[in-house]
Motif scaffolding. Structure first.
Motif, PDB file in Angstrom:
ATOM      1  N   PHE A 107      -9.943  -8.367 -16.003  1.00  0.00           N
ATOM      2  CA  PHE A 107      -9.830  -8.230 -14.784  1.00  0.00           C
ATOM      3  C   PHE A 107     -11.361  -7.735 -14.015  1.00  0.00           C
ATOM      4  CE2 PHE A 107      -7.386  -4.354 -15.933  1.00  0.00           C
ATOM      5  CZ  PHE A 107      -7.653  -3.394 -15.658  1.00  0.00           C
ATOM      6  N   VAL A 108     -11.543  -7.420 -13.079  1.00  0.00           N
ATOM      7  CA  VAL A 108     -12.644  -6.151 -12.308  1.00  0.00           C
ATOM      8  C   VAL A 108     -11.819  -5.887 -11.780  1.00  0.00           C
ATOM      9  CG1 VAL A 108     -14.813  -6.871 -11.279  1.00  0.00           C
ATOM     10  CG2 VAL A 108     -14.266  -9.033 -12.960  1.00  0.00           C
ATOM     11  N   ASN A 109     -12.108  -4.670 -11.829  1.00  0.00           N
ATOM     12  CA  ASN A 109     -11.863  -3.245 -10.796  1.00  0.00           C
ATOM     13  C   ASN A 109     -12.555  -3.352  -9.167  1.00  0.00           C
ATOM     14  OD1 ASN A 109     -14.247  -2.174 -10.896  1.00  0.00           O
ATOM     15  ND2 ASN A 109     -12.764  -0.325 -12.693  1.00  0.00           N
ATOM     16  N   ASP A 110     -12.325  -2.425  -9.093  1.00  0.00           N
ATOM     17  CA  ASP A 110     -13.449  -2.450  -7.649  1.00  0.00           C
ATOM     18  C   ASP A 110     -14.534  -1.776  -7.569  1.00  0.00           C
ATOM     19  OD1 ASP A 110     -10.790  -3.270  -6.548  1.00  0.00           O
ATOM     20  OD2 ASP A 110     -10.138  -1.020  -5.702  1.00  0.00           O
ATOM     21  N   GLU A 111     -14.719  -1.288  -9.439  1.00  0.00           N
ATOM     22  CA  GLU A 111     -15.765  -1.039  -9.122  1.00  0.00           C
ATOM     23  C   GLU A 111     -17.495  -1.545  -9.320  1.00  0.00           C
ATOM     24  OE1 GLU A 111     -16.927   1.975  -7.975  1.00  0.00           O
ATOM     25  OE2 GLU A 111     -15.339   2.619  -7.022  1.00  0.00           O
ATOM     26  N   GLY A 112     -16.266  -3.174 -10.064  1.00  0.00           N
ATOM     27  CA  GLY A 112     -16.783  -4.592 -10.447  1.00  0.00           C
ATOM     28  C   GLY A 112     -17.055  -4.135 -11.845  1.00  0.00           C
ATOM     29  N   LEU A 113     -15.914  -3.233 -12.652  1.00  0.00           N
ATOM     30  CA  LEU A 113     -15.605  -3.255 -14.150  1.00  0.00           C
ATOM     31  C   LEU A 113     -15.623  -4.207 -15.126  1.00  0.00           C
ATOM     32  CD1 LEU A 113     -15.841   0.470 -15.119  1.00  0.00           C
ATOM     33  CD2 LEU A 113     -17.667  -0.607 -14.952  1.00  0.00           C
ATOM     34  N   LYS A 114     -16.104  -5.122 -15.342  1.00  0.00           N
ATOM     35  CA  LYS A 114     -14.196  -6.202 -16.033  1.00  0.00           C
ATOM     36  C   LYS A 114     -14.041  -5.067 -17.161  1.00  0.00           C
ATOM     37  CE  LYS A 114     -14.994 -10.949 -18.697  1.00  0.00           C
ATOM     38  NZ  LYS A 114     -16.005 -11.521 -18.975  1.00  0.00           N
ATOM     39  N   ILE A 115     -12.766  -5.301 -17.298  1.00  0.00           N
ATOM     40  CA  ILE A 115     -11.849  -4.796 -18.119  1.00  0.00           C
ATOM     41  C   ILE A 115     -11.082  -5.760 -18.960  1.00  0.00           C
ATOM     42  CG2 ILE A 115      -9.996  -2.834 -18.419  1.00  0.00           C
ATOM     43  CD1 ILE A 115     -11.759  -1.449 -15.772  1.00  0.00           C
ATOM     44  N   LYS A 412      -7.740  -2.544 -28.753  1.00  0.00           N
ATOM     45  CA  LYS A 412      -8.831  -1.235 -27.320  1.00  0.00           C
ATOM     46  C   LYS A 412      -9.425  -2.227 -26.172  1.00  0.00           C
ATOM     47  CE  LYS A 412     -12.658  -2.861 -29.994  1.00  0.00           C
ATOM     48  NZ  LYS A 412     -13.559  -2.646 -31.069  1.00  0.00           N
ATOM     49  N   TYR A 413      -9.974  -1.040 -25.803  1.00  0.00           N
ATOM     50  CA  TYR A 413     -10.379  -1.991 -24.487  1.00  0.00           C
ATOM     51  C   TYR A 413     -11.753  -1.859 -23.917  1.00  0.00           C
ATOM     52  CZ  TYR A 413      -5.330  -1.029 -22.249  1.00  0.00           C
ATOM     53  OH  TYR A 413      -4.543  -1.316 -21.782  1.00  0.00           O
ATOM     54  N   ILE A 414     -11.894  -3.157 -23.977  1.00  0.00           N
ATOM     55  CA  ILE A 414     -13.212  -4.093 -23.491  1.00  0.00           C
ATOM     56  C   ILE A 414     -13.402  -4.186 -22.011  1.00  0.00           C
ATOM     57  CG2 ILE A 414     -14.385  -5.943 -24.216  1.00  0.00           C
ATOM     58  CD1 ILE A 414     -13.741  -4.737 -26.405  1.00  0.00           C
ATOM     59  N   VAL A 415     -15.109  -2.894 -21.788  1.00  0.00           N
ATOM     60  CA  VAL A 415     -14.899  -1.993 -20.464  1.00  0.00           C
ATOM     61  C   VAL A 415     -16.903  -2.662 -20.423  1.00  0.00           C
ATOM     62  CG1 VAL A 415     -15.009  -0.886 -18.690  1.00  0.00           C
ATOM     63  CG2 VAL A 415     -13.635  -0.483 -20.563  1.00  0.00           C
ATOM     64  N   GLU A 416     -16.946  -3.703 -19.533  1.00  0.00           N
ATOM     65  CA  GLU A 416     -18.229  -4.343 -19.036  1.00  0.00           C
ATOM     66  C   GLU A 416     -18.585  -3.862 -18.041  1.00  0.00           C
ATOM     67  OE1 GLU A 416     -18.709  -8.434 -21.219  1.00  0.00           O
ATOM     68  OE2 GLU A 416     -16.546  -8.161 -21.333  1.00  0.00           O
ATOM     69  N   GLY A 417     -19.687  -3.531 -17.405  1.00  0.00           N
ATOM     70  CA  GLY A 417     -20.613  -3.607 -16.245  1.00  0.00           C
ATOM     71  C   GLY A 417     -22.274  -3.655 -16.564  1.00  0.00           C
ATOM     72  N   SER A 418     -22.173  -3.032 -15.174  1.00  0.00           N
ATOM     73  CA  SER A 418     -23.813  -3.859 -14.744  1.00  0.00           C
ATOM     74  C   SER A 418     -25.211  -2.395 -14.119  1.00  0.00           C
ATOM     75  CB  SER A 418     -23.668  -4.390 -14.211  1.00  0.00           C
ATOM     76  OG  SER A 418     -22.828  -4.238 -12.498  1.00  0.00           O
ATOM     77  N   GLY A 419     -24.227  -1.294 -14.843  1.00  0.00           N
ATOM     78  CA  GLY A 419     -24.885   0.282 -14.672  1.00  0.00           C
ATOM     79  C   GLY A 419     -24.133   1.059 -14.229  1.00  0.00           C
ATOM     80  N   GLN A 420     -22.647   0.765 -13.979  1.00  0.00           N
ATOM     81  CA  GLN A 420     -21.783   1.318 -13.345  1.00  0.00           C
ATOM     82  C   GLN A 420     -21.951   2.999 -13.190  1.00  0.00           C
ATOM     83  OE1 GLN A 420     -21.528  -1.692 -13.421  1.00  0.00           O
ATOM     84  NE2 GLN A 420     -20.126  -2.605 -12.827  1.00  0.00           N
ATOM     85  N   ILE A 421     -21.525   4.112 -12.574  1.00  0.00           N
ATOM     86  CA  ILE A 421     -21.762   5.481 -12.732  1.00  0.00           C
ATOM     87  C   ILE A 421     -20.327   6.038 -11.563  1.00  0.00           C
ATOM     88  CG2 ILE A 421     -23.632   6.037 -13.619  1.00  0.00           C
ATOM     89  CD1 ILE A 421     -24.287   7.147 -10.989  1.00  0.00           C
ATOM     90  N   ARG A 422     -19.434   6.637 -11.832  1.00  0.00           N
ATOM     91  CA  ARG A 422     -18.232   7.062 -11.639  1.00  0.00           C
ATOM     92  C   ARG A 422     -18.573   8.185 -10.161  1.00  0.00           C
ATOM     93  NH1 ARG A 422     -12.416   8.403 -13.200  1.00  0.00           N
ATOM     94  NH2 ARG A 422     -10.996   8.667 -11.415  1.00  0.00           N
ATOM     95  N   SER A 423     -18.402   8.178  -8.656  1.00  0.00           N
ATOM     96  CA  SER A 423     -18.957   9.012  -7.609  1.00  0.00           C
ATOM     97  C   SER A 423     -17.725  10.227  -8.370  1.00  0.00           C
ATOM     98  CB  SER A 423     -18.940   8.456  -6.893  1.00  0.00           C
ATOM     99  OG  SER A 423     -18.002   7.933  -6.198  1.00  0.00           O
TER     100      SER A 423
END
Length: 423
Positions: A107-115, A412-423
Motif C-alpha cells: 500500500f502507499v501511505n500518506d507520505e507517498g511511501l510504498k510499503i 520484513k517490511y519493504i519501504v520504497e520512497g522517492s526522497g521522503q523525509i519525516r517532518s
C-alpha cells in the motif's frame, strides 16, 4: 565473536559458523534451485537405502540391549516403507510454493511511501529431537525449502541412523547449488554440549524441540535461543450421547492403536453417562481385542471388570503405549471441564451428531487441532498438505498445529520512497 562464544566447544562453534554462512547462500537462491536440491537429496536417500537401514539395525540392537521399551523401538525403526515415505514427503515439499516468494501485498501511505510485507527465512534453525530418525529428513527438507540452514541434534539412541541419513542428504546437496553445510548433525550426545547449543544465540536463530515432555521442558527452561514449543499429546475423544457408536468405535480404535508411540495418538476417552452402561462394554471389547489396557474411573471399573482403577496421573499422562484413560462424564459441560483441565492443547475430538453440541465443542476446546467425527491421527503435516512437518506446535505465538513451510519463515517490511523525509 564475543568472549562467551570463544568458550564454546570448538566443533559446535565451527558448526554454527558454517550454518550462518550456508544460510546467507540459501536465502539468495531461487525456488528452482532449492527444489533441485530437494530432488538430489531424495535420490541420494534412495541410493543410500541399504546403508541407512544397516545403521538403523545397529541402533535397534543397541536400544534393545540398553532396555528401550517397545514404544521407543517402534519410533526408532526404519523400513523400506518409511524411507519411501520420507522421500515422498520431500517430493511434496518440492512441489509446494516457495514461502519466501510470498508477499502480503502493498500500500502507499500518506507520505507517498510504498510499503510491502515480504516473507523471509528465519536463518539457522536448531532441531533437538529424540528417537525418530525420520525427523532428520523431514526437518532438513522443510528448513531448506523455506530458505534456512539447519543444525540437528538427535538422541543418542538414533545416532547411527541420523548420521547415515545426514551423510546421504549432504551427498545430495553436493550435486546442487546449496552448500552441504546447509544440513549439519551434532554427534556429541553430552548434556553439556546440548546446553551450549541451547544458548548459542550468536549462530542459532530458533530452536525447535521434538520429543517427550522431559525434553521439551528442559529446552524451554535452559534455552536462551528463541524456542517454538512442540507439545506433548494428551489427546481426547469425547463420545457424546448423540454419536453414531459404530463410527465412534472405529475412530477410537484407529486413534488409539494405529500407532501408539506418536503425539497424535489418543490417550483419553470420555463418554456420556446416559449411554455408558450400554456402550462401554462394546468399546471395551474392541479395545481389549486391540491389546489396550483400560484405566478407568469407578463407573468404568464397575461396568468393565478388566479395567484398572485410574489415578490422577492417568488422566494427565501421555502414555505412548497400549494404555488408555477412560472417564464417564455427566454430559457435555463435564466433558469440556475435563478436557480444559487435562488436555495438552494438541488434538481433541468429539464423536457426535448433535449440531449445536458440535459447534460448541469446536468453539470451546482450546487445542491446536479440534476434530469432529474423525481420528486425531490426522494431525500431521503430510495429512494437512504441508509435505511433512517440523513438529506440532501447541503454543499460540508465531505457529500453532502442524508446522509446515510458512512456520519456518518470518517477514520484513519493504519501504520504497522517492526522497521522503519525516517532518
Amino acid at each position: 565473536m564475543t568472549e562467551d562464544i570463544l568458550t564454546l566447544d570448538e566443533t559446535l562453534l565451527e558448526t554454527g559458523k558454517n550454518a550462518k554462512s550456508a544460510a546467507k547462500v540459501i536465502r539468495k537462491l531461487s525456488a528452482q534451485q532449492k527444489n533441485e536440491a530437494l530432488l538430489e537429496m531424495i535420490q541420494s536417500l534412495e541410493d543410500h537405502t541399504d546403508k541407512i537401514l544397516e545403521a538403523n539395525s545397529m541402533d535397534i540392537e543397541n536400544g534393545r540391549e540398553n532396555g528401550l521399551d517397545e514404544a521407543l523401538i517402534e519410533r526408532l525403526t526404519l523400513s523400506d516403507k518409511r524411507l519411501t515415505g520420507m522421500q515422498s514427503g520431500m517430493k511434496q515439499m518440492a512441489d509446494l510454493t516457495d514461502p519466501t516468494a510470498k508477499s502480503d501485498g502493498s500500500f502507499v501511505n500518506d507520505e507517498g511511501l510504498k510499503i510491502s510485507k515480504k516473507s523471509v527465512p528465519l536463518g539457522v534453525i536448531g532441531i533437538i529431537y529424540e528417537s525418530r530418525p525420520n525427523v532428520t529428513a523431514d526437518a532438513s527438507g522443510l528448513c531448506l525449502k523455506a530458505g534456512n540452514a539447519v543444525i540437528l541434534r538427535g538422541g543418542k539412541e538414533a545416532i547411527n541412523s541420523n548420521t547415515a541419513i545426514v551423510e546421504a542428504l549432504q551427498q545430495g546437496l553436493s550435486n546442487s547449488a546449496l552448500p552441504k553445510e546447509s544440513i549439519q548433525l551434532i554427534t556429541d550426545p553430552s548434556r553439556e554440549l546440548a546446553s551450549q547449543f541451547m544458548k548459542f544465540n550468536e549462530c542459532v536463530d530458533c530452536l525447535i524441540p521434538r520429543g517427550g515432555a522431559g525434553l521439551i521442558q528442559a529446552v524451554l527452561k535452559q534455552a536462551t535461543v528463541p524456542v517454538i514449543e512442540t507439545g506433548t499429546g494428551n489427546c481426547h475423544l469425547y463420545i457424546h450421547e448423540s454419536a453414531d457408536i459404530e463410527m465412534a468405535k472405529s475412530i477410537l480404535i484407529n486413534a488409539k492403536t494405529h500407532r501408539v508411540s506418536v503425539c497424535n495418538a489418543l490417550e483419553s476417552l470420555l463418554i456420556d453417562k446416559r449411554i455408558a452402561q450400554d456402550v462401554l462394554p462394546e468399546l471395551a471389547d474392541a479395545l481389549k481385542d486391540a491389546g489396550v489396557k483400560i484405566h478407568g474411573d469407578p463407573f468404568t471399573c464397575q461396568v468393565i471388570e478388566e479395567a484398572e482403577e485410574a489415578v490422577e496421573a492417568d488422566y494427565a499422562d501421555e502414555y505412548l503405549s497400549y494404555d488408555i484413560a477412560v472417564k464417564v462424564v455427566d454430559g457435555y459441560d463435564e466433558a469440556i471441564s475435563h478436557i480444559d483441565h487435562y488436555s495438552t492443547g494438541h488434538s481433541d475430538a468429539i464423536a457426535a451428531n448433535d449440531y449445536q453440541v458440535i459447534q460448541d465443542f469446536l468453539n470451546e476446546v482450546d487445542a491446536a487441532a479440534v476434530y469432529v467425527n474423525a481420528s486425531t491421527r490426522f494431525t500431521d503435516g503430510e495429512m494437512f498438505g504441508f509435505g511433512g512437518e517440523i513438529g506440532i506446535s501447541t503454543q499460540k505465538l508465531h505457529a500453532r498445529g502442524p508446522m509446515g513451510l510458512e512456520a519456518l519463515t518470518s517477514y520484513k517490511y519493504i519501504v520504497e520512497g522517492s526522497g521522503q523525509i519525516r517532518s
